[in-house]
Scaffold this active site. Structure first.
Site: not given
Ligand code: GRF
Length: 186
Positions: A12-13, A91, A109
Site C-alpha cells: 500500500g505504498s 485481481r 503497472h
Molecule cells: C506497485 O509497484 C505497482 O506497480 C504494482 O503493484 C505495486 C504495488 O505496490 N501494480 P504498493 O502496494 O503500492 O506498495
C-alpha cells in the site's frame, strides 16, 4: 473536492502516497474508500492509521467474482466515487465492476507497456535483459494491462537486482501517480 477509491492487495505504498497527497491538499480529492482483497495485507493498517474507510474482503467468502464485485459497486456508488485507482490490486477487474465504472478506472503497472504485461513484470523485464525499465499508468479495460496509456516514465538500469528495480520504480510511481490523478481530475 473529488472522491476517489484506491484498490490494493499488498504494502500500500502507492495508496499511502495518494491518500497523504489528498490529505495535504495537493490533490483536490478525498480517498473515500480503500478496497482490499487480502485481510492480512499491510495496506489495511495503513488505511486505519490514515482514518480512511476500507472494505476488506476474502474472495473465498463469495460464490463468484460477480458477487463480491456487486458488493464493491454498491459501496462505490454509495460513496459517490468518481475515480478508481488500482494500486497493486492483484485481481483482474471483472465485468460487474467494469460495466459500472469503465472509463473511470486507472492502474499503475511496473513496466513500459505493452512490454511485460501481467504479473512479475519487473522480473520478466530483467530476465529478458532490457536496460530501460519503467512505469505505466493506463485506463483499465477488458484486456490484461492493455488499456489506453495515460503516462509513462522510463529509467535505465544495468544491474541484476529485481529488488533494486522495484525500489527505484516505486519512488517514481508515488510521484507519478499523484501527478497523473491531479491531471485526470482537472
Ligand atoms: C506497485 O509497484 C505497482 O506497480 C504494482 O503493484 C505495486 C504495488 O505496490 N501494480 P504498493 O502496494 O503500492 O506498495
Amino acid at each position: 473536492m473529488h472522491r476517489i477509491a484506491v484498490f490494493a492487495s499488498g504494502t500500500g505504498s502507492n495508496f499511502e502516497a495518494i491518500a497523504t497527497a489528498c490529505q495535504r491538499g495537493e490533490i483536490d480529492a478525498q480517498v473515500v474508500l480503500m478496497v482490499c482483497d487480502k485481510p492480512q495485507a499491510e495496506v489495511v493498517a495503513k488505511a486505519e492509521r490514515l482514518g480512511i474507510e476500507s472494505f476488506v474482503f476474502s474472495p473465498k467468502d463469495y460464490a463468484s467474482k460477480a458477487d463480491f464485485e456487486t458488493e464493491i459497486v454498491s459501496l462505490l456508488d454509495k460513496a459517490q466515487v468518481e475515480l478508481i485507482c488500482l494500486a497493486g490490486y492483484m485481481r483482474i477487474v471483472g465485468d460487474t465492476l467494469l460495466s459500472a465504472y469503465e472509463g473511470r478506472i486507472i492502474n499503475i503497472h511496473p513496466s513500459l507497456l505493452p512490454a511485460f504485461a501481467g504479473a512479475r513484470a519487473v522480473e520478466q523485464a530483467l530476465e529478458y535483459g532490457v536496460k530501460v525499465f519503467g512505469i505505466t499508468i493506463h485506463w483499465v479495460d477488458h484486456t490484461l494491462d492493455g488499456g489506453k496509456i495515460i503516462a509513462q516514465r522510463a529509467f535505465e538500469y544495468y544491474g541484476d537486482s529485481a529488488e533494486e528495480i522495484h525500489r527505484i520504480g516505486q519512488q517514481i510511481e508515488h510521484k507519478m501517480y499523484v501527478e497523473t490523478i491531479k491531471k485526470i481530475l482537472k
